[in-house]
Motif scaffolding. Structure first.
Motif, PDB file in Angstrom:
ATOM      1  N   ALA A 176      -9.509   3.587 -12.378  1.00  0.00           N
ATOM      2  CA  ALA A 176     -10.299   4.174 -13.467  1.00  0.00           C
ATOM      3  C   ALA A 176      -9.460   5.071 -14.365  1.00  0.00           C
ATOM      4  CB  ALA A 176     -11.469   4.974 -12.880  1.00  0.00           C
ATOM      5  N   PHE A 177      -8.312   5.501 -13.875  1.00  0.00           N
ATOM      6  CA  PHE A 177      -7.480   6.415 -14.661  1.00  0.00           C
ATOM      7  C   PHE A 177      -6.548   5.670 -15.611  1.00  0.00           C
ATOM      8  CE2 PHE A 177      -3.859   9.519 -14.986  1.00  0.00           C
ATOM      9  CZ  PHE A 177      -4.557  10.489 -15.688  1.00  0.00           C
ATOM     10  N   HIS A 178      -6.452   4.340 -15.515  1.00  0.00           N
ATOM     11  CA  HIS A 178      -5.389   3.651 -16.239  1.00  0.00           C
ATOM     12  C   HIS A 178      -5.385   3.861 -17.763  1.00  0.00           C
ATOM     13  CE1 HIS A 178      -8.070   0.045 -16.953  1.00  0.00           C
ATOM     14  NE2 HIS A 178      -7.410   0.082 -18.083  1.00  0.00           N
ATOM     15  N   PRO A 179      -6.593   4.007 -18.427  1.00  0.00           N
ATOM     16  CA  PRO A 179      -6.516   4.193 -19.886  1.00  0.00           C
ATOM     17  C   PRO A 179      -5.808   5.484 -20.283  1.00  0.00           C
ATOM     18  CG  PRO A 179      -8.733   3.573 -19.205  1.00  0.00           C
ATOM     19  CD  PRO A 179      -7.985   3.917 -17.961  1.00  0.00           C
ATOM     20  N   ARG A 180      -5.749   6.462 -19.358  1.00  0.00           N
ATOM     21  CA  ARG A 180      -5.152   7.747 -19.708  1.00  0.00           C
ATOM     22  C   ARG A 180      -3.789   7.932 -19.042  1.00  0.00           C
ATOM     23  NH1 ARG A 180      -9.845  11.943 -18.241  1.00  0.00           N
ATOM     24  NH2 ARG A 180      -8.667  13.394 -19.547  1.00  0.00           N
ATOM     25  N   CYS A 181      -3.396   6.948 -18.247  1.00  0.00           N
ATOM     26  CA  CYS A 181      -2.221   7.138 -17.402  1.00  0.00           C
ATOM     27  C   CYS A 181      -0.940   6.789 -18.157  1.00  0.00           C
ATOM     28  CB  CYS A 181      -2.342   6.248 -16.174  1.00  0.00           C
ATOM     29  SG  CYS A 181      -0.982   6.443 -15.019  1.00  0.00           S
TER      30      CYS A 181
ATOM     31  N   LYS B  84       0.467   0.163 -15.534  1.00  0.00           N
ATOM     32  CA  LYS B  84       1.068  -1.163 -15.536  1.00  0.00           C
ATOM     33  C   LYS B  84      -0.079  -2.192 -15.559  1.00  0.00           C
ATOM     34  CE  LYS B  84       5.421   0.051 -14.066  1.00  0.00           C
ATOM     35  NZ  LYS B  84       5.139   1.481 -13.955  1.00  0.00           N
ATOM     36  N   PRO B  85       0.216  -3.448 -15.900  1.00  0.00           N
ATOM     37  CA  PRO B  85      -0.858  -4.445 -15.940  1.00  0.00           C
ATOM     38  C   PRO B  85      -1.686  -4.480 -14.653  1.00  0.00           C
ATOM     39  CG  PRO B  85       1.156  -5.372 -16.804  1.00  0.00           C
ATOM     40  CD  PRO B  85       1.511  -3.998 -16.325  1.00  0.00           C
ATOM     41  N   ARG B  86      -1.041  -4.302 -13.520  1.00  0.00           N
ATOM     42  CA  ARG B  86      -1.745  -4.349 -12.250  1.00  0.00           C
ATOM     43  C   ARG B  86      -2.847  -3.275 -12.173  1.00  0.00           C
ATOM     44  NH1 ARG B  86       1.027  -3.726  -6.300  1.00  0.00           N
ATOM     45  NH2 ARG B  86      -0.667  -4.732  -5.161  1.00  0.00           N
ATOM     46  N   CYS B  87      -2.579  -2.124 -12.777  1.00  0.00           N
ATOM     47  CA  CYS B  87      -3.539  -1.009 -12.714  1.00  0.00           C
ATOM     48  C   CYS B  87      -4.867  -1.378 -13.378  1.00  0.00           C
ATOM     49  CB  CYS B  87      -2.973   0.224 -13.396  1.00  0.00           C
ATOM     50  SG  CYS B  87      -1.433   0.789 -12.680  1.00  0.00           S
ATOM     51  N   MET B  88      -4.801  -2.287 -14.334  1.00  0.00           N
ATOM     52  CA  MET B  88      -6.030  -2.688 -15.016  1.00  0.00           C
ATOM     53  C   MET B  88      -6.824  -3.678 -14.185  1.00  0.00           C
ATOM     54  SD  MET B  88      -4.822  -3.236 -18.890  1.00  0.00           S
ATOM     55  CE  MET B  88      -3.265  -2.461 -19.173  1.00  0.00           C
ATOM     56  N   ARG B  89      -6.141  -4.381 -13.320  1.00  0.00           N
ATOM     57  CA  ARG B  89      -6.793  -5.452 -12.570  1.00  0.00           C
ATOM     58  C   ARG B  89      -7.293  -4.986 -11.209  1.00  0.00           C
ATOM     59  NH1 ARG B  89      -2.081  -8.190 -13.922  1.00  0.00           N
ATOM     60  NH2 ARG B  89      -1.512  -8.129 -11.719  1.00  0.00           N
ATOM     61  N   GLU B  90      -6.436  -4.245 -10.517  1.00  0.00           N
ATOM     62  CA  GLU B  90      -6.755  -3.957  -9.119  1.00  0.00           C
ATOM     63  C   GLU B  90      -6.914  -2.467  -8.882  1.00  0.00           C
ATOM     64  OE1 GLU B  90      -4.439  -6.140  -6.026  1.00  0.00           O
ATOM     65  OE2 GLU B  90      -3.524  -6.997  -7.819  1.00  0.00           O
ATOM     66  N   LEU B  91      -7.836  -2.155  -8.001  1.00  0.00           N
ATOM     67  CA  LEU B  91      -8.081  -0.770  -7.648  1.00  0.00           C
ATOM     68  C   LEU B  91      -7.109  -0.366  -6.536  1.00  0.00           C
ATOM     69  CD1 LEU B  91     -10.301   1.503  -8.092  1.00  0.00           C
ATOM     70  CD2 LEU B  91     -11.257   0.655  -5.956  1.00  0.00           C
ATOM     71  N   PRO B  92      -6.325   0.695  -6.731  1.00  0.00           N
ATOM     72  CA  PRO B  92      -5.405   1.102  -5.657  1.00  0.00           C
ATOM     73  C   PRO B  92      -6.154   1.771  -4.507  1.00  0.00           C
ATOM     74  CG  PRO B  92      -5.255   2.612  -7.499  1.00  0.00           C
ATOM     75  CD  PRO B  92      -6.223   1.559  -7.913  1.00  0.00           C
ATOM     76  N   LYS B  93      -5.746   1.475  -3.284  1.00  0.00           N
ATOM     77  CA  LYS B  93      -6.359   2.101  -2.100  1.00  0.00           C
ATOM     78  C   LYS B  93      -5.692   3.450  -1.829  1.00  0.00           C
ATOM     79  CE  LYS B  93      -9.082  -0.810   0.452  1.00  0.00           C
ATOM     80  NZ  LYS B  93      -9.094  -2.018  -0.380  1.00  0.00           N
TER      81      LYS B  93
ATOM     82  N   GLY C  41      -0.575  13.772   6.260  1.00  0.00           N
ATOM     83  CA  GLY C  41      -1.646  14.500   5.593  1.00  0.00           C
ATOM     84  C   GLY C  41      -1.636  14.363   4.085  1.00  0.00           C
ATOM     85  N   HIS C  42      -0.778  13.582   3.521  1.00  0.00           N
ATOM     86  CA  HIS C  42      -0.721  13.437   2.067  1.00  0.00           C
ATOM     87  C   HIS C  42      -1.096  12.004   1.682  1.00  0.00           C
ATOM     88  CE1 HIS C  42       1.549  14.671  -1.839  1.00  0.00           C
ATOM     89  NE2 HIS C  42       0.412  14.067  -2.083  1.00  0.00           N
ATOM     90  N   ASP C  43      -2.260  11.851   1.060  1.00  0.00           N
ATOM     91  CA  ASP C  43      -2.731  10.525   0.671  1.00  0.00           C
ATOM     92  C   ASP C  43      -2.760  10.426  -0.853  1.00  0.00           C
ATOM     93  OD1 ASP C  43      -3.187  10.355   3.333  1.00  0.00           O
ATOM     94  OD2 ASP C  43      -5.380  10.465   3.207  1.00  0.00           O
ATOM     95  N   VAL C  44      -2.420   9.258  -1.370  1.00  0.00           N
ATOM     96  CA  VAL C  44      -2.477   9.032  -2.818  1.00  0.00           C
ATOM     97  C   VAL C  44      -3.065   7.656  -3.074  1.00  0.00           C
ATOM     98  CG1 VAL C  44      -1.191   8.934  -4.976  1.00  0.00           C
ATOM     99  CG2 VAL C  44      -0.407  10.402  -3.159  1.00  0.00           C
ATOM    100  N   ALA C  45      -3.846   7.545  -4.149  1.00  0.00           N
ATOM    101  CA  ALA C  45      -4.351   6.231  -4.539  1.00  0.00           C
ATOM    102  C   ALA C  45      -3.709   5.860  -5.867  1.00  0.00           C
ATOM    103  CB  ALA C  45      -5.858   6.250  -4.656  1.00  0.00           C
ATOM    104  N   CYS C  46      -2.536   5.260  -5.776  1.00  0.00           N
ATOM    105  CA  CYS C  46      -1.844   4.872  -7.001  1.00  0.00           C
ATOM    106  C   CYS C  46      -0.872   3.745  -6.685  1.00  0.00           C
ATOM    107  CB  CYS C  46      -1.092   6.072  -7.579  1.00  0.00           C
ATOM    108  SG  CYS C  46      -0.228   5.654  -9.105  1.00  0.00           S
ATOM    109  N   TRP C  47      -0.781   2.772  -7.576  1.00  0.00           N
ATOM    110  CA  TRP C  47       0.102   1.610  -7.340  1.00  0.00           C
ATOM    111  C   TRP C  47       1.569   2.000  -7.359  1.00  0.00           C
ATOM    112  CZ3 TRP C  47      -2.081  -1.789  -4.830  1.00  0.00           C
ATOM    113  CH2 TRP C  47      -3.374  -2.267  -5.122  1.00  0.00           C
ATOM    114  N   MET C  48       1.905   3.135  -7.959  1.00  0.00           N
ATOM    115  CA  MET C  48       3.296   3.574  -7.975  1.00  0.00           C
ATOM    116  C   MET C  48       3.823   3.825  -6.568  1.00  0.00           C
ATOM    117  SD  MET C  48       4.026   6.029 -11.161  1.00  0.00           S
ATOM    118  CE  MET C  48       3.273   7.461 -10.462  1.00  0.00           C
ATOM    119  N   HIS C  49       2.878   4.128  -5.651  1.00  0.00           N
ATOM    120  CA  HIS C  49       3.320   4.533  -4.319  1.00  0.00           C
ATOM    121  C   HIS C  49       3.047   3.478  -3.270  1.00  0.00           C
ATOM    122  CE1 HIS C  49       4.299   8.495  -5.738  1.00  0.00           C
ATOM    123  NE2 HIS C  49       3.205   8.391  -6.487  1.00  0.00           N
TER     124      HIS C  49
END
Lengths: 321, 281, 316
Positions: free
Chosen positions: A286-291, A295-304, A311-319
């Motif tokens: 949901a953040f891709h329009p402002r990110c 990348k193209p993948r961010c528009m298609r797939e939701l990162p888990k 203890g450090h979790d991130v939901a981003c395709w970069m990681h």
């Protein structure tokens, strides 16, 4: 573990369709610990908090899925009666805007002692004593006479203290504070937060601190959870999050506030674009329009949400690899 | 008010079931009164003394009255007088009340004091009884009814408009207009009035209903519009006398009054909902 | 609080004074002598007799003197004689007041036991068919003219089925049961109208209160729904209802006049209606002043009640 929330989803039925206000949110909280939930307004942080007490009004809201374990019991499976025994007793909420959250035509004393009467079966006389004690504890001057006053006769800071006193009445194990210091001046903010911090140390009370103010979180939270468009985008121990933010949204948030440890020459950078329309979320992340790194993948797939270190979790395709 | 806003309000009203129900009834009633000569099966004043107080028949669908006039035709024509009195008195009272309310609310001071004292005086009286007393004094007739209802009902608008005007004139954009040197009249009519139309329209709509009720009551008591002019109140007066013989005679005109009042209440409720769900007296 | 009440009392008297001027002028506009001359057995009086009578009644004096005489007599308890019945107006009032009060007790009873529960149920069952039918019933209730509702009910319950007497009044001392029967229908008709108004306001104000933050706070304390409703929602939801009762009071009183007239209940309303038909101004004026006084009093009580219900008003 005092509180264990697992894959919580909350939906609202609106005219435009189903609004997924909270989606797939999980977190844990131990006794005496403080969790900060941060995000823009409308990101689902207040809804998450209300759902812990099962105070989402239905209709239009519904807890669509997930589990909330509190002291080992799944709250979503309890009857309304059992839930009433928990609310205000073992788990209390401090609302923002004490002006509207306090009852305008009941005296402060009546409102503060009500949880005692409901949960501890206190008789009126002892309840009045306890009430004075509570008001003194949150440092309201002349507590024994101000008891008979109405909320509109108090100043903003005093009203917020009354809210806190009301929450403390039954010595709850968990306090949820929804923007407790909005509208207060800085010294009052600090005093109130210090007081609650003290509670987590002396009474082992757990605290969920909802705010949009990253400064407050830095000082008082042990863990921080950043929410965007109803989902957790990053969750980490406080120090770790400030030291090495991983999600572009978190990085954007931190870059948009002034920091004492940085060069004054460095400019503050706001996050470009508008907060998302919850009824009509962007595809993929949901953040891709402002990110800035989209990348193209961010528009298609939701990162888990993925763990990148302890203890450090991130939901981003970069990681994710 | 911009064009787009007008448009959305019309659209919102169109989607409002209650308002639409009221509007449909109203359109029906107005249609009946406008096209009365074509719809009514008989001349409302044509007497047929051989057919007095008859029940419904092919010739007279609702039956006949005590001098053999066709009841259906009289009920149809009755809508004309009733709607005209209700509408015209509302219009006059509205104009007077809005003007005085604007002055009181915007200018304040002495004018406000005088107008509000008059308003409070009128509103401390039982209006319907006062209407009866004044009509009894002035004499019956359509013109007198309109005058009396207008004179007695304008304070309701004045009070509401005054409150709203006071609220609006404290808003920044009015202060901005004053700073730009707009005249008092211009501010009242160009800046305040358009922004307080919602409560005025709601009051007016409900007021038409009340005025219709007043007219019917006065006519029913024999003090209002004089026979042979057909009004629903007049028909009821005759019908009530023969209640045991021809009950339908009392039902039809009464139902029409109720429908008319209901229509205006529904429209008022609908507009209130659409303009502002929190707008209440 | 005290200056507020004092100010309010003074204002009430000012309005009562203005009302009395209005009523006085109304009486003079009606030229009671000529009307009386026509409607009593005096027959068509010639102008000389009327002029002589005018001097006798002080009608030739300046208006403000006439007003002064009239109002000072009224305050002293001399309300004049009925032009038609030749009786002391105050006596007539005292005799008829209990009957009207009984009707009013019935009216308050009906409007309360219909208005409040219906409004509550409609609000709690919001958007259900129960809500829809109660709300529709309420708007129909306020749209039916009192006199037509009376006609329909007389036909249904007195002509078609003989449950209630079609009209008339039986004193309680004579036959308690018949007394209740004779008052039941008229008071019900008055009651349904105001019950419609009350239930609409109860519904909308309760819904508004239930949407407030402080109701959520009450739930967050662990109160059961019933306790939230009774202890937190009830009192603030009464505020607009009380206001509207004050505003509609005059309207409700006027309804009582019509009902008394139609059901031949020999109370104040019927007396005044007959006086209006006969142009009996001493009675009309006395009734109007007392009714206006009552409306002003009720609104004064409403203001006090308002202060009781809403502590925020007290400070101002």
């Amino acid at each position: 573990m005092l509180l264990h929330v697992n894959q919580l989803s909350i939906h609202f039925h609106a005219r435009q369709g189903i609004v997924k206000a909270v989606e797939d949110v999980s977190f844990d909280l131990a006794e005496g610990e403080t969790l900060g939930i941060v995000g823009e307004s409308g990101c689902g942080k207040t809804v998450t908090a209300l759902s812990l007490l099962r105070l989402i009004s239905n209709p239009p809201g519904i807890i669509a899925g997930g589990e909330i374990f509190f002291q080992g019991r799944n709250l979503l499976k309890l009857s309304e009666k059992e839930m009433c025994d928990i609310r205000g007793n073992h788990m209390a909420m401090i609302f923002q805007e004490p002006m509207t959250a306090l009852h305008p035509v009941l005296t402060v004393g009546r409102q503060v002692r009500e949880p005692l009467i409901v949960h501890k079966k206190a008789v009126r006389k002892t309840a009045v004593q306890d009430c004075i004690r509570l008001l003194k504890r949150v440092r309201i001057p002349d507590a024994d006479t101000r008891l008979h006053d109405y909320p509109h006769q108090f100043s903003g800071g005093m009203r917020q203290r009354v809210m806190v006193a009301m929450g403390l009445a039954c010595n709850p194990k968990l306090i949820i504070a929804d923007e407790p210091t909005t509208g207060l001046d800085v010294t009052l903010q600090a005093e109130l937060l210090e007081f609650m911090k003290g509670l987590t140390q002396t009474e082992k009370t757990a605290l969920v601190l909802i705010t949009h103010d990253l400064g407050i979180v830095a000082c008082y939270a042990d863990q921080v959870m950043i929410m965007y468009a109803g989902r957790i985008v990053e969750k980490a121990p406080t120090l770790e999050l400030y030291r090495a933010p991983q999600h572009p949204y978190t990085q954007g948030l931190l870059a948009s506030i002034p920091r004492l440890d940085q060069d004054i020459q460095q400019k503050l950078r706001p996050i470009e674009g508008q907060p998302p329309d919850m009824a009509n979320l962007p595809s993929g992340c949901a953040f891709h329009p402002r990110c800035p790194h989209a990348k193209p993948r961010c528009m298609r797939e939701l990162p888990k949400l993925m763990q990148i270190s302890t203890g450090h979790d991130v939901a981003c395709w970069m990681h994710s690899r | 008010m911009t064009k787009t806003r007008d448009f959305t309000i019309v659209r919102a009203l169109a989607g409002h079931k209650i308002a639409m129900a009221g509007l449909i009834i109203l359109v029906g009633l107005v249609g009946i009164s406008v096209f009365a000569p074509w719809i009514a099966p008989h001349d409302p004043n044509e007497q047929d003394l051989y057919r007095v107080l008859e029940g419904p028949s092919r010739l007279h669908l609702l039956g006949t009255d005590d001098v053999g006039r066709d009841l259906l035709s009289r009920v149809i024509y009755g809508s004309r007088v009733t709607l005209v009195i209700g509408g015209v008195s509302t219009l006059f009272a509205g104009i007077i009340g809005v003007l005085l309310g604007l002055v009181a609310g915007y200018k304040g001071g002495f004018a406000d004091m005088v107008i509000m004292r008059i308003t409070d005086t009128f509103m401390s009286m039982p209006l319907l009884v006062l209407v009866l007393v004044m009509i009894a004094t002035l004499g019956p007739g359509i013109k007198n009814l309109i005058i009396v209802i207008t004179v007695l009902t304008w304070p309701a608008y004045a009070r509401i408009v005054r409150g709203e005007a006071m609220r609006v004139s404290k808003l920044p954009y009015i202060e901005a207009a004053q700073a730009l040197g707009a005249s008092g009249l211009r501010i009242m009519f160009r800046h305040i009035l358009p922004n307080i139309m919602a409560p005025i329209i709601v009051t007016a709509s409900i007021s038409v209903g009340i005025n219709i009720m007043m007219e019917s009551t006065v006519s029913f008591l024999g003090l209002g519009v004089q026979p042979p002019t057909p009004t629903w109140g007049n028909e009821l007066k005759i019908g009530y006398a023969y209640l045991e013989v021809v009950p339908l005679f009392s039902i039809a005109p009464g139902l029409m009054i109720t429908l008319a009042v209901l229509a205006f209440n529904l429209i008022g409720d609908g507009i209130r909902d659409v303009f502002d769900p929190r707008l209440r007296e | 609080m005290k200056p507020f009440i004092l100010k309010r009392i003074l204002y009430a008297f000012l309005i009562l004074f203005l009302v009395s001027i209005l009523i006085f002028l109304l009486g003079r506009a009606g030229d009671p002598l000529e009307k009386a001359a026509l409607s009593t057995r005096m027959g068509m009086a010639d102008s000389e007799v009327v002029d002589a009578l005018k001097v006798q009644f002080g009608l030739d004096r300046p208006l403000h003197v006439q007003y002064y005489l009239w109002i000072s007599n009224f305050i002293r308890g001399d309300w004049g004689k009925s032009l038609f019945y030749r009786e002391d107006v105050r006596e007539m009032f005292i005799n008829r007041l209990p009957i009207t009060l009984e009707l009013f007790a019935g009216f308050v009873f009906w409007s309360a036991i219909i208005g409040f529960p219906f409004g509550f149920i409609a609000a709690l069952k919001r958007n259900s068919w129960i809500d829809a039918s109660l709300t529709t019933g309420a708007v129909i209730g306020i749209s039916i003219p009192v006199f037509w509702q009376a006609i329909v009910m007389i036909y249904l319950f007195a002509v078609a089925v003989h449950i209630f007497p079609p009209s008339g009044y039986v004193p309680f001392s004579e036959d308690p049961w018949k007394n209740l029967l004779s008052i039941a229908m008229p008071s019900f008709i008055l009651g349904t109208h105001s019950a419609g108004i009350i239930s609409r306001y109860v519904r909308s104000s309760l819904l508004e209160v239930l949407g407030q933050d402080y109701i959520r706070t009450a739930f967050a304390k662990g109160l059961r729904a019933k306790a939230v409703l009774l202890r937190h929602a009830f009192k603030p939801s009464l505020i607009p209802v009380v206001t509207v009762i004050g505003l509609e009071w005059g309207y409700m009183l006027a309804g009582a006049f019509i009902v008394e007239y139609m059901f031949a209940i020999p109370g104040l309303g019927r007396m005044c209606m007959n006086a209006i038909f006969a142009g009996d101004f001493p009675i009309i004026q006395a009734t109007l002043i007392l009714v206006a006084g009552n409306i002003i009093l009720v609104n004064f009580v409403v203001d006090l009640l308002y202060g009781f219900l809403d502590p925020r008003v007290r400070v101002q």
